[in-house]
Motif scaffolding. Structure first.
Motif, short mmCIF file in Angstrom:
data_model
loop_
_atom_site.label_atom_id
_atom_site.label_comp_id
_atom_site.label_asym_id
_atom_site.label_seq_id
_atom_site.Cartn_x
_atom_site.Cartn_y
_atom_site.Cartn_z
N SER A 112 0.83 -1.20 0.00
CA SER A 112 0.00 0.00 0.00
C SER A 112 0.87 1.25 0.00
CB SER A 112 -0.93 0.03 1.23
OG SER A 112 -1.85 -1.03 1.18
N VAL A 113 0.37 2.28 -0.67
CA VAL A 113 1.06 3.57 -0.70
C VAL A 113 0.08 4.61 -0.18
CG1 VAL A 113 2.24 5.28 -2.11
CG2 VAL A 113 2.40 2.86 -2.71
N PRO A 114 0.32 5.21 0.98
CA PRO A 114 -0.59 6.26 1.48
C PRO A 114 -0.61 7.44 0.51
CG PRO A 114 0.95 5.54 3.19
CD PRO A 114 1.43 4.96 1.91
N PHE A 115 -1.81 7.94 0.27
CA PHE A 115 -1.96 9.05 -0.67
C PHE A 115 -1.96 10.35 0.13
CE2 PHE A 115 -4.34 11.98 -3.39
CZ PHE A 115 -3.65 11.83 -4.58
N ASN A 116 -0.86 11.11 0.00
CA ASN A 116 -0.70 12.36 0.73
C ASN A 116 -0.63 13.51 -0.28
OD1 ASN A 116 -0.12 14.46 2.43
ND2 ASN A 116 1.82 13.63 3.19
N VAL A 117 -1.70 14.30 -0.35
CA VAL A 117 -1.76 15.38 -1.35
C VAL A 117 -0.71 16.45 -1.07
CG1 VAL A 117 -4.19 15.01 -1.87
CG2 VAL A 117 -3.58 16.51 0.03
N ASN A 118 -0.19 16.52 0.16
CA ASN A 118 0.80 17.52 0.50
C ASN A 118 2.23 17.09 0.17
OD1 ASN A 118 -1.19 19.25 1.60
ND2 ASN A 118 -1.18 18.07 3.52
N ASP A 119 2.39 15.87 -0.33
CA ASP A 119 3.72 15.38 -0.66
C ASP A 119 4.09 15.87 -2.07
OD1 ASP A 119 6.04 14.05 -1.13
OD2 ASP A 119 5.27 12.05 -0.64
N PRO A 120 5.10 16.74 -2.20
CA PRO A 120 5.45 17.28 -3.52
C PRO A 120 6.13 16.25 -4.42
CG PRO A 120 7.02 18.03 -1.88
CD PRO A 120 5.95 17.28 -1.13
N ASP A 121 6.69 15.18 -3.82
CA ASP A 121 7.41 14.18 -4.60
C ASP A 121 6.61 12.89 -4.76
OD1 ASP A 121 9.63 15.89 -4.81
OD2 ASP A 121 10.37 15.23 -2.84
N LEU A 122 5.30 13.02 -4.75
CA LEU A 122 4.46 11.82 -4.81
C LEU A 122 4.67 11.04 -6.11
CD1 LEU A 122 2.35 10.46 -2.99
CD2 LEU A 122 0.57 11.63 -4.29
N ASN A 123 4.99 11.76 -7.19
CA ASN A 123 5.14 11.09 -8.49
C ASN A 123 6.32 10.13 -8.53
OD1 ASN A 123 2.92 12.39 -9.53
ND2 ASN A 123 4.10 14.12 -10.35
N ASN A 124 7.32 10.36 -7.68
CA ASN A 124 8.49 9.47 -7.76
C ASN A 124 8.23 8.11 -7.09
OD1 ASN A 124 8.74 9.85 -5.00
ND2 ASN A 124 10.58 11.11 -5.13
N LEU A 125 6.99 7.91 -6.62
CA LEU A 125 6.59 6.60 -6.09
C LEU A 125 5.88 5.76 -7.16
CD1 LEU A 125 5.28 7.69 -2.58
CD2 LEU A 125 7.25 6.21 -3.01
#
Length: 602
Positions: free
Chosen positions: A404-417
């Motif tokens: 599972s990958v928690p979805f955090n809208v405040n994470d600016p580097d979410l795309n690198n996951l």
């Protein structure tokens, strides 16, 4: 007010009744009384200029000719709830003669209207239909309806017809209250249940109700067949009971009225009934018998052998009974199975004892701690070695794994996951149950294959925080929080944070075998990145308390000869059942093939 014509009827024609309705379509419509026992007779009436009628009977062949030309179909099987012909009028012209074809105007399939054949008064019966009602248990369905219905009622002739569930009620007040229940009941999937209420003919079991005298004779015959010591009632071939035949009572249990009468007598006189034998009664469906759940709830043994049951789905109507024995041999559906064992389910095994937490001693706690820490060091050395297929032995054959990958809208580097989102089984993201099932990896080979597709990593063992959640003699549950970095690909050098929850069983040789593995991955916070890979791992001493003195000497000797670290020397000896010669041969073979990572050596 409409009135019937003054002209007299000739021949043997039945009386014509002119029907008064509010609909313009129905005005001046002639309706003949329904002839229940003459479905193939047909009457034609010749209409002349003086509006006189002359009756003339035609045979069945003539009727079917007429129907074939107009594609009208008539089906009257004689079954209690079979569809009858809907009222229509057809007008034909033949050589200056007009023929008016008329039949019963009552719509008995949907039950809109029904007239009493003797006095012409409307019966106060209503049919309640639940589309797709077969998918619900009778008890749950009726209790749900009764709880929401503003008027108490007694359902009559509850039965299933194809996918529908149906029953009857008797007065308009109850019918109106049941209409209000429509769309107010939700099943466990939040699906709203539809309820239709329509006027109906008198229910079949009520039409064929036995008189009080007949019920007494039936009761006497049943009590003669009742064994009070065993609480068993034998109704095999009940139709041919001498006491009933002498009184000309035709007791066919495949008729709803007969089964209703039987269950009423059981409820009133044998409420403690445990065994019911209905063998050889030509039962072809079990709608009527479904009431046994209410009338005789204590029945444990039911014999339905040598009846006419063609579908095993009929047994769904009895699934609420808590039966211990069910006899079915001799029914047609048994021929669909190769042998009796194919449709006879063995009794379920006794439930396994529930693991009970116990108060552990200091030695036991230290033992589990060392066992878990040694397992984690070994697991992540294999995980980071580049060949994750070596982890096969760490998992049970039927283990499960999910990521599972928690979805955090405040994470600016979410795309690198991105590489992890491919396998993300977060139920907030995937509402499709089929997709979630695909992402759940089952069996150890599927799990290791999935792990091999994830980016190559290096874990910071010093960042690990281990929490022992639960422990019994046979099972242990623990979680691991820590950091790792990716060593290849476009995100090489990225620091990730992870949480991993293991549920494992403890084998007799003090080994951990994973049954359930859940991995949660996210981007590390700036503070976590700053602390990553800043400490050296502590020296490994956890193996010593687990070994005898002789085994410790073998490990030291093997480590000196092989050049491997103590823990990997111990692992090699354990895998070869502490056979020193066999372990040396295995080490030599693996070293020649280049399959031993350099991290294993001193």
């Amino acid at each position: 007010m409409w009135s019937s014509p003054d002209e007299s009827l000739e021949g043997r024609s039945p009386m014509i009744v002119l029907k008064n309705t509010n609909s313009e379509i129905h005005k001046q419509r002639y309706v003949l009384p329904y002839k229940r026992y003459e479905p193939y007779h047909h009457s034609e009436y010749k209409m002349n200029h003086n509006r006189g009628f002359q009756g003339k009977r035609r045979g069945a062949n003539y009727i079917w000719n007429k129907f074939d030309r107009k594609n009208n179909h008539f089906d009257h099987s004689g079954a209690p709830y079979a569809m009858r012909m809907k009222g229509r009028r057809e007008r034909y012209s033949y050589e200056d003669q007009y023929f008016l074809t008329v039949w019963d105007d009552r719509k008995t399939e949907e039950g809109e209207t029904d007239l009493d054949g003797e006095n012409g008064t409307e019966e106060r019966w209503y049919k309640v239909t639940i589309p797709s009602g077969r998918m619900y248990e009778k008890t749950w369905l009726m209790n749900s309806i009764k709880n929401l219905c503003s008027v108490p009622f007694i359902p009559v002739d509850f039965h299933y017809s194809k996918n529908r569930a149906r029953f009857f009620v008797q007065n308009a007040e109850t019918a109106s209250a049941l209409k209000d229940v429509n769309y107010k009941i939700c099943d466990e999937t939040s699906r709203k249940i539809t309820i239709f209420v329509t006027p109906s003919v008198v229910p079949y079991s009520v039409q064929n109700k036995f008189t009080s005298a007949q019920m007494e004779h039936i009761k006497k015959s049943m009590m003669n067949r009742y064994d009070a010591s065993q609480k068993a009632l034998d109704l095999e071939k009940f139709r041919f009971d001498e006491g009933l035949m002498d009184k000309d009572i035709d007791m066919m249990l495949n008729r709803r009225s007969c089964m209703v009468a039987t269950l009423q007598i059981i409820q009133s006189n044998i409420p403690e009934l445990l065994s019911l034998n209905l063998k050889n009664n030509k039962l072809y469906q079990l709608d009527g018998l479904s009431d046994v759940i209410e009338k005789a709830p204590h029945v444990k043994i039911l014999n339905l052998s040598y009846n006419k049951l063609k579908s095993i789905m009929e047994l769904q109507k009895l699934k609420e009974l808590k039966l211990e024995e069910l006899w079915l041999e001799g029914n047609p559906f048994c021929n669909c199975f190769s042998n009796r064992s194919a449709y006879i389910r063995p009794p379920p095994p006794p439930p396994p004892p529930q693991p009970q937490p116990r108060k552990e001693t200091c030695n036991e706690s230290e033992h589990i701690k060392n066992l878990v820490l040694r397992f984690l060091k070994e697991y992540y050395l294999f995980y980071d070695s580049g060949d994750r297929f070596r982890l096969l032995d760490a998992y049970h054959d039927q283990a499960c794994f999910s990521l599972s990958v928690p979805f955090n809208v405040n994470d600016p580097d979410l795309n690198n996951l991105e590489e992890y989102f491919k396998y993300n089984r977060n139920i907030k993201k995937h509402q499709d149950s089929y997709k979630r099932m695909q992402l759940l990896k089952h069996t150890k080979h599927d799990i290791v294959n999935s792990l091999s597709l994830l980016p190559k990593t290096q874990h910071d063992l010093c960042s690990f925080l281990v929490d022992l959640c639960f422990q019994t003699e046979m099972m242990v549950c623990f979680s691991v929080n820590g950091l790792f970095k990716e060593v290849e690909g476009k995100c090489q050098g990225c620091i990730r944070a992870f949480t991993r929850i293991f549920i494992a069983i403890l084998s007799s040789d003090s080994r951990i075998c994973i049954m359930n593995d859940e991995l949660i991955v996210r981007n590390a916070s700036p503070k976590e990145i700053q602390k990553a890979f800043t400490s050296l791992p502590a020296p490994d001493t956890s193996f010593k308390p687990l070994l005898s003195e002789e085994q410790q000497e073998m490990v030291k000797s093997f480590s000196m000869q092989s050049g491997m670290k103590l823990d990997w020397s111990q692992k090699c000896l354990e895998d070869n059942e502490w056979d020193y010669t066999k372990a040396g041969e295995a080490f030599t073979a693996l070293q020649n093939e280049g399959k031993i990572p350099k991290e294993f050596f001193k």
